[in-house]
Motif scaffolding. Sequence first.
Motif, mmCIF file in Angstrom:
data_model
loop_
_atom_site.group_PDB
_atom_site.id
_atom_site.type_symbol
_atom_site.label_atom_id
_atom_site.label_comp_id
_atom_site.label_asym_id
_atom_site.label_seq_id
_atom_site.Cartn_x
_atom_site.Cartn_y
_atom_site.Cartn_z
ATOM 1 N N VAL A 135 -9.188 -0.746 1.224
ATOM 2 C CA VAL A 135 -8.313 -1.900 1.905
ATOM 3 C C VAL A 135 -8.513 -1.721 3.500
ATOM 4 N N VAL B 276 6.451 3.077 -9.960
ATOM 5 C CA VAL B 276 5.049 2.628 -9.682
ATOM 6 C C VAL B 276 3.916 3.824 -10.050
ATOM 7 N N GLN B 277 4.633 5.182 -9.921
ATOM 8 C CA GLN B 277 3.424 5.940 -10.443
ATOM 9 C C GLN B 277 3.590 6.527 -11.777
ATOM 10 N N PRO C 198 -8.215 7.102 -4.386
ATOM 11 C CA PRO C 198 -8.530 7.174 -5.485
ATOM 12 C C PRO C 198 -10.134 6.999 -5.868
ATOM 13 N N ASN D 77 -2.095 5.614 -6.306
ATOM 14 C CA ASN D 77 -2.238 4.510 -7.328
ATOM 15 C C ASN D 77 -3.175 3.336 -6.760
ATOM 16 N N PRO D 78 -4.416 3.302 -7.676
ATOM 17 C CA PRO D 78 -5.298 2.336 -7.018
ATOM 18 C C PRO D 78 -5.030 0.942 -7.201
ATOM 19 N N LEU D 79 -3.771 0.429 -8.101
ATOM 20 C CA LEU D 79 -3.427 -1.090 -8.481
ATOM 21 C C LEU D 79 -2.912 -1.769 -7.258
ATOM 22 N N MET E 141 -11.903 4.404 -8.665
ATOM 23 C CA MET E 141 -11.226 3.705 -9.600
ATOM 24 C C MET E 141 -10.930 2.409 -9.179
ATOM 25 N N VAL E 142 -11.029 1.999 -7.723
ATOM 26 C CA VAL E 142 -10.713 0.907 -7.518
ATOM 27 C C VAL E 142 -11.785 -0.381 -8.034
ATOM 28 N N PHE F 260 -16.064 -7.589 -1.753
ATOM 29 C CA PHE F 260 -15.263 -8.213 -0.690
ATOM 30 C C PHE F 260 -15.481 -7.449 0.716
ATOM 31 N N ILE G 115 -5.633 5.969 -13.712
ATOM 32 C CA ILE G 115 -6.215 7.140 -12.680
ATOM 33 C C ILE G 115 -6.980 8.204 -13.803
ATOM 34 N N HIS H 38 -3.974 -1.215 -4.305
ATOM 35 C CA HIS H 38 -5.263 -1.236 -3.241
ATOM 36 C C HIS H 38 -5.943 -2.462 -3.672
ATOM 37 N N VAL H 39 -6.192 -2.618 -5.137
ATOM 38 C CA VAL H 39 -6.867 -3.822 -5.508
ATOM 39 C C VAL H 39 -6.313 -5.131 -5.286
ATOM 40 N N LEU H 40 -4.680 -5.224 -5.505
ATOM 41 C CA LEU H 40 -4.248 -6.353 -5.110
ATOM 42 C C LEU H 40 -4.297 -6.873 -3.710
ATOM 43 N N ILE H 41 -4.236 -5.780 -2.683
ATOM 44 C CA ILE H 41 -4.066 -6.342 -1.313
ATOM 45 C C ILE H 41 -5.373 -6.524 -0.971
ATOM 46 N N LEU H 42 -6.722 -5.789 -1.503
ATOM 47 C CA LEU H 42 -7.999 -5.870 -0.981
ATOM 48 C C LEU H 42 -8.385 -7.265 -1.315
ATOM 49 N N THR H 43 -7.764 -8.107 -2.204
ATOM 50 C CA THR H 43 -8.381 -9.407 -2.650
ATOM 51 C C THR H 43 -7.585 -10.250 -1.557
ATOM 52 N N ALA H 44 -6.115 -9.775 -1.504
ATOM 53 C CA ALA H 44 -5.209 -10.581 -0.850
ATOM 54 C C ALA H 44 -5.381 -10.777 0.538
ATOM 55 N N ILE H 45 -6.189 -9.734 1.362
ATOM 56 C CA ILE H 45 -6.608 -9.767 2.560
ATOM 57 C C ILE H 45 -7.840 -10.846 2.937
ATOM 58 N N GLU I 64 -9.387 -15.273 -7.532
ATOM 59 C CA GLU I 64 -9.285 -14.921 -6.158
ATOM 60 C C GLU I 64 -10.710 -15.446 -5.571
ATOM 61 N N ILE J 46 0.736 -1.304 -0.047
ATOM 62 C CA ILE J 46 0.088 0.035 -0.075
ATOM 63 C C ILE J 46 0.837 1.227 -0.006
ATOM 64 N N LEU K 258 -11.424 -1.097 -11.537
ATOM 65 C CA LEU K 258 -10.109 -2.147 -11.821
ATOM 66 C C LEU K 258 -10.379 -3.500 -11.340
ATOM 67 N N GLY L 187 2.193 2.370 -3.377
ATOM 68 C CA GLY L 187 0.972 3.205 -4.126
ATOM 69 C C GLY L 187 0.628 4.512 -3.547
#
Lengths: 117, 338
Positions: B40, B106-107, A59, A70-72, B128-129, B216, B116, A74-81, B144, A48, B132, A51
């Motif tokens: 998150v 990353v950015q 975002p 950067n939202p990317l 945006m989340v 989720f 973005i 966030h998405v990865l970690i959201l599902t990972a949790i 997943e 996180i 995505l 990002g």
Amino acid sequence: MEFLGLFNYWVFVVLMMSGFYLFLASRNLIKKVIGLNLFQTSVFIFYISTGKVSGGAVPIETPGILIYSNPLPHVLILTAIVVGVASTAIGLALILRIKDDYGTVEEDEIDAQDVLS
Amino acid sequence: MLAIAIATCATRNLFSAAMLFGIFSLISASLFVVLDAADVAMTEAAVGAGVSTILMLSTLAATGYRIQRRPAGRQVLAIGVSVVLGAALIYGTLDMPKVGDPISPVQTNPIAKRYIQVSPTETGIPNMVTPLLASYRGFDTFGETAVVFTAGIGVLALIGRRRRRNGALLVPNEVPENSAQRHRVLRVSGKQLIPFILLYACYVQAHGDYGPGGGFQAGVIFASGLMLYMLLLGIDEAERIISPKVLEKLIAVGLLIYGGIGLLDILQGGSFLDYRTLSHNPQHGLHYGILGIELGVGITVTAVITSIVFCFAGHLRSHIVERTSQAEIPSPKETPAS
């Protein structure tokens, strides 16, 4: 925020290593699971924080805001949790079955029983 | 956080280790808010501080809290390995961009720019989340969800059937429900919270396009509402409200909705999980698709987490029943045998 710079990453490294140590050193299976979770959460924080943009916003598009984090990640970690808690549950379920069959959750006692049988 | 992590390592009492880990999760959730990751943070607060702490505590109730003291040799080796690995990682971070650096790779990566800048206008969804998660990385999320589904099946297979095997023993309310009498204040005030938690979960589910939220998050919040009900009124009462059989079916239904929408896209002439074919207006089709699969994800996550918690509680209940029945019944049986 200048102070945070790399210091942030170092904190994550120390957190991660404490989880790793817990995983290696303890012979109690539940404590191993807690160590794995600690390890996992510190990796989440690391992702996180990559990002994050200083001065950026959450975002969600809002008029008048130009910089977003950067939202990317966030998405990865959201599902990972969620996947993480599901796999933790599997681990704990296995521990419960081990407890039922061996009567202990200490690793070396289980090994001793395996050797005897 | 460091202090909590070290205390978790040091403590020999597993109960305090589990509680410390819950606090650790809660703090990391607030750190996620600081780092701009509202979605998150929501998930971590519900999962880390709620569900996983409850799972650990119910495991501990079956296995006991104390850890025996161990010889120091292994600890020294473990400390050595961790310190060496940690030093290597810190050496690695020296080349990393600073946290919040706007020109870090990353950015500046074209993908981040696209997500973005293009995604809100392309999809018409401000958060945006959500697109995505559901659209650009739809395959990933499908995988997943399947993992969560598999984990749910795994837990059901490991400890789910157990209470039905000796099901004859378990008449509802056979276990003395001490907690119901003891914690009357908790029970009455907690019950008031549950409808709001469930309503909030539905809001989070439906509002994922505009604010932080989605399948989720809604799934874990809904599941923690049901979990609170179970904690307050006992597992028997909770299973009367929503039976484990229904939950088992819902686990599969959620994943089927997700996959079904993907197949529907193929039937409409698009490719798998290409929602633009669902409606005449591609953007509307995209919205329907995202809402649909978020619903699928939400159902699967709710059902999996709730049934996992119910499995753990049911396992614990069968333990308590065995313990009480061993204390009462076997003593007259053993006397004629001897």
